[in-house]
Design a protein around this motif. Structure first.
Motif, mmCIF file in Angstrom:
data_model
loop_
_atom_site.group_PDB
_atom_site.id
_atom_site.type_symbol
_atom_site.label_atom_id
_atom_site.label_comp_id
_atom_site.label_asym_id
_atom_site.label_seq_id
_atom_site.Cartn_x
_atom_site.Cartn_y
_atom_site.Cartn_z
ATOM 1 N N ALA A 1 0.669 -1.197 0.082
ATOM 2 C CA ALA A 1 -0.110 0.059 -0.009
ATOM 3 C C ALA A 1 0.733 1.329 -0.066
ATOM 4 C CB ALA A 1 -0.983 0.141 1.359
ATOM 5 N N LYS A 2 2.112 1.185 0.680
ATOM 6 C CA LYS A 2 2.948 2.448 0.900
ATOM 7 C C LYS A 2 3.528 2.798 -0.360
ATOM 8 C CE LYS A 2 7.170 -0.241 2.443
ATOM 9 N NZ LYS A 2 8.150 -0.176 3.327
ATOM 10 N N GLU A 3 3.510 1.973 -1.627
ATOM 11 C CA GLU A 3 3.936 2.329 -2.848
ATOM 12 C C GLU A 3 2.997 2.770 -4.027
ATOM 13 O OE1 GLU A 3 5.904 -1.329 -4.188
ATOM 14 O OE2 GLU A 3 7.385 -1.245 -2.663
ATOM 15 N N LEU A 4 1.689 2.922 -3.457
ATOM 16 C CA LEU A 4 0.716 3.043 -4.392
ATOM 17 C C LEU A 4 0.283 4.470 -4.321
ATOM 18 C CD1 LEU A 4 -1.660 0.112 -3.607
ATOM 19 C CD2 LEU A 4 -0.001 0.529 -5.523
ATOM 20 N N GLY A 5 0.743 5.557 -3.381
ATOM 21 C CA GLY A 5 0.516 6.954 -3.449
ATOM 22 C C GLY A 5 -1.061 6.962 -3.136
ATOM 23 N N LEU A 6 -1.406 6.685 -2.057
ATOM 24 C CA LEU A 6 -2.716 6.681 -1.834
ATOM 25 C C LEU A 6 -3.037 7.956 -0.979
ATOM 26 C CD1 LEU A 6 -3.388 3.234 -0.117
ATOM 27 C CD2 LEU A 6 -3.763 3.563 -2.523
ATOM 28 N N ASP A 7 -4.256 8.376 -1.233
ATOM 29 C CA ASP A 7 -4.761 9.759 -0.488
ATOM 30 C C ASP A 7 -5.396 9.457 1.006
ATOM 31 O OD1 ASP A 7 -7.464 8.883 -1.077
ATOM 32 O OD2 ASP A 7 -7.495 10.057 -2.857
ATOM 33 N N ALA A 8 -5.674 10.311 1.697
ATOM 34 C CA ALA A 8 -6.237 9.924 2.886
ATOM 35 C C ALA A 8 -7.415 9.137 2.933
ATOM 36 C CB ALA A 8 -6.410 11.475 3.738
ATOM 37 N N ALA A 9 -8.372 9.379 2.168
ATOM 38 C CA ALA A 9 -9.470 8.662 1.929
ATOM 39 C C ALA A 9 -9.286 7.092 1.770
ATOM 40 C CB ALA A 9 -10.556 9.141 1.204
ATOM 41 N N GLN A 10 -8.374 6.886 0.692
ATOM 42 C CA GLN A 10 -8.070 5.350 0.347
ATOM 43 C C GLN A 10 -7.316 4.672 1.556
ATOM 44 O OE1 GLN A 10 -5.833 6.828 -3.137
ATOM 45 N NE2 GLN A 10 -7.168 6.035 -4.581
ATOM 46 N N TRP A 11 -6.319 5.521 2.294
ATOM 47 C CA TRP A 11 -5.787 5.205 3.422
ATOM 48 C C TRP A 11 -6.790 4.603 4.490
ATOM 49 C CZ3 TRP A 11 -1.498 2.682 3.974
ATOM 50 C CH2 TRP A 11 -0.434 3.062 3.328
ATOM 51 N N ARG A 12 -7.610 5.261 4.674
ATOM 52 C CA ARG A 12 -9.016 4.822 5.417
ATOM 53 C C ARG A 12 -9.523 3.597 5.154
ATOM 54 N NH1 ARG A 12 -10.262 10.772 5.125
ATOM 55 N NH2 ARG A 12 -9.592 11.776 6.899
ATOM 56 N N THR A 13 -9.991 3.378 3.958
ATOM 57 C CA THR A 13 -10.422 2.306 3.522
ATOM 58 C C THR A 13 -9.471 0.852 3.599
ATOM 59 O OG1 THR A 13 -11.536 3.483 1.630
ATOM 60 C CG2 THR A 13 -11.001 1.031 1.349
ATOM 61 N N VAL A 14 -7.791 1.268 3.442
ATOM 62 C CA VAL A 14 -7.000 0.428 3.757
ATOM 63 C C VAL A 14 -7.078 -0.063 5.360
ATOM 64 C CG1 VAL A 14 -4.489 -0.209 3.738
ATOM 65 C CG2 VAL A 14 -5.596 0.783 1.927
ATOM 66 N N HIS A 15 -7.080 0.758 6.124
ATOM 67 C CA HIS A 15 -7.222 0.530 7.484
ATOM 68 C C HIS A 15 -8.420 -0.098 8.006
ATOM 69 C CE1 HIS A 15 -3.911 3.931 8.052
ATOM 70 N NE2 HIS A 15 -3.429 2.741 7.985
ATOM 71 N N GLN A 16 -9.810 0.190 7.130
ATOM 72 C CA GLN A 16 -10.969 -0.548 7.495
ATOM 73 C C GLN A 16 -10.764 -2.074 7.175
ATOM 74 O OE1 GLN A 16 -13.538 1.828 5.548
ATOM 75 N NE2 GLN A 16 -13.812 3.473 6.895
ATOM 76 N N GLN A 17 -10.099 -2.123 5.960
ATOM 77 C CA GLN A 17 -10.039 -3.494 5.296
ATOM 78 C C GLN A 17 -9.007 -4.420 6.279
ATOM 79 O OE1 GLN A 17 -8.599 -3.026 1.322
ATOM 80 N NE2 GLN A 17 -10.771 -2.569 0.658
ATOM 81 N N ALA A 18 -7.950 -3.724 6.533
ATOM 82 C CA ALA A 18 -6.869 -4.616 7.703
ATOM 83 C C ALA A 18 -7.679 -4.715 9.034
ATOM 84 C CB ALA A 18 -5.830 -3.449 7.962
ATOM 85 N N GLY A 19 -8.725 -3.585 9.494
ATOM 86 C CA GLY A 19 -9.393 -4.047 10.740
ATOM 87 C C GLY A 19 -10.166 -5.329 10.496
ATOM 88 N N ALA A 20 -10.851 -5.503 9.311
ATOM 89 C CA ALA A 20 -11.912 -6.432 9.182
ATOM 90 C C ALA A 20 -10.989 -7.865 8.896
ATOM 91 C CB ALA A 20 -12.633 -6.391 7.914
ATOM 92 N N LEU A 21 -9.823 -7.869 8.418
ATOM 93 C CA LEU A 21 -8.932 -9.073 8.510
ATOM 94 C C LEU A 21 -8.630 -9.555 9.979
ATOM 95 C CD1 LEU A 21 -6.945 -8.397 5.437
ATOM 96 C CD2 LEU A 21 -8.649 -10.239 5.785
ATOM 97 N N CYS A 22 -8.397 -8.445 10.789
ATOM 98 C CA CYS A 22 -7.855 -8.546 12.219
ATOM 99 C C CYS A 22 -8.922 -9.494 12.995
ATOM 100 C CB CYS A 22 -7.534 -7.265 12.942
ATOM 101 S SG CYS A 22 -5.611 -6.690 12.450
ATOM 102 N N ALA A 23 -10.129 -8.962 12.538
ATOM 103 C CA ALA A 23 -11.174 -9.408 13.145
ATOM 104 C C ALA A 23 -11.347 -10.858 13.014
ATOM 105 C CB ALA A 23 -12.513 -8.694 12.867
ATOM 106 N N ARG A 24 -11.084 -11.359 11.590
ATOM 107 C CA ARG A 24 -11.230 -12.839 11.412
ATOM 108 C C ARG A 24 -9.990 -13.658 11.896
ATOM 109 N NH1 ARG A 24 -12.101 -13.417 5.025
ATOM 110 N NH2 ARG A 24 -12.531 -15.768 6.062
#
Length: 204
Positions: free
Chosen positions: A101-124
């Motif tokens: 993800a750090k190589e994709l040049g994401l903006d703030a909103a996209q980073w929030r989506t990444v963190h939400q997806q990471a949180g969903a995976l952590c829950a699993r």
């Protein structure tokens, strides 16, 4: 990592016994001196990764993760462990599509989506089953480090977070510390040896 690290011949031979002939080897190590990773290309263009862990601790941790945690996450979301070689701390992994993800040049909103997806995976991860004693101790240490590191990461985030978001992080760090205060005594009691039968109190 400075320079290019050649793949040891013994490890290449070991890998080929599991995935077939390797026609191309590329040093894919990360930018730190203990990283040792190679991208192996097979005759049909398939890629695998061979990684040598920097220590027994990392080798054991990663091996358990690939064997017990990745199935809970889903094999499409992480590399799959083909085999491991303890004497060399080596792991042979499948390749997965995508980029860090750090190589994709994401903006703030996209980073929030990444963190939400990471949180969903952590829950699993709760589906991965209970931890053994050593893993539980390490997990508790990680919680403590996460709580202690909150201010450091807030400083890195800078003005990317508003005051409410910063306070949310501090509140979660405080909750982690309270959780550790509750968990540690419970673990200590659970891990106490059971006294011999003749020393146990007998109810009249």
């Amino acid at each position: 990592m400075s320079g290019t690290m050649p793949l040891p011949a013994a490890l290449k031979c070991w890998a080929e016994q599991r995935i077939g002939p390797v026609v191309s080897v590329r040093d894919a190590s990360h930018g730190w001196d203990r990283s040792r990773v190679w991208d192996l290309e097979g005759e049909r263009g398939a890629h695998h990764y061979l990684k040598v862990s920097p220590s027994v601790k990392f080798f054991t941790r990663e091996g358990r993760s690939y064997r017990h945690i990745v199935p809970a996450l889903g094999h499409t979301r992480a590399p799959r462990l083909i085999d491991s070689r303890a004497q060399d701390l080596a792991l042979l992994l499948t390749a997965v599509s995508g980029a860090p993800a750090k190589e994709l040049g994401l903006d703030a909103a996209q980073w929030r989506t990444v963190h939400q997806q990471a949180g969903a995976l952590c829950a699993r991860l709760h589906d991965a089953g209970p931890l053994d004693h050593g893993d539980r101790v390490e997990a508790e240490a990680s919680l403590s480090a996460a709580a202690d590191g909150a201010e450091k990461y807030l400083a890195r985030a800078g003005d990317r977070l508003n005051q409410d978001e910063q306070q949310l992080i501090r509140d979660h760090a405080a909750r982690l510390r309270r959780l550790l205060l509750l968990v540690s005594p419970v673990r200590a009691l659970r891990d106490m040896p059971v006294p011999p039968a003749h020393l146990r109190a007998v109810r009249p």
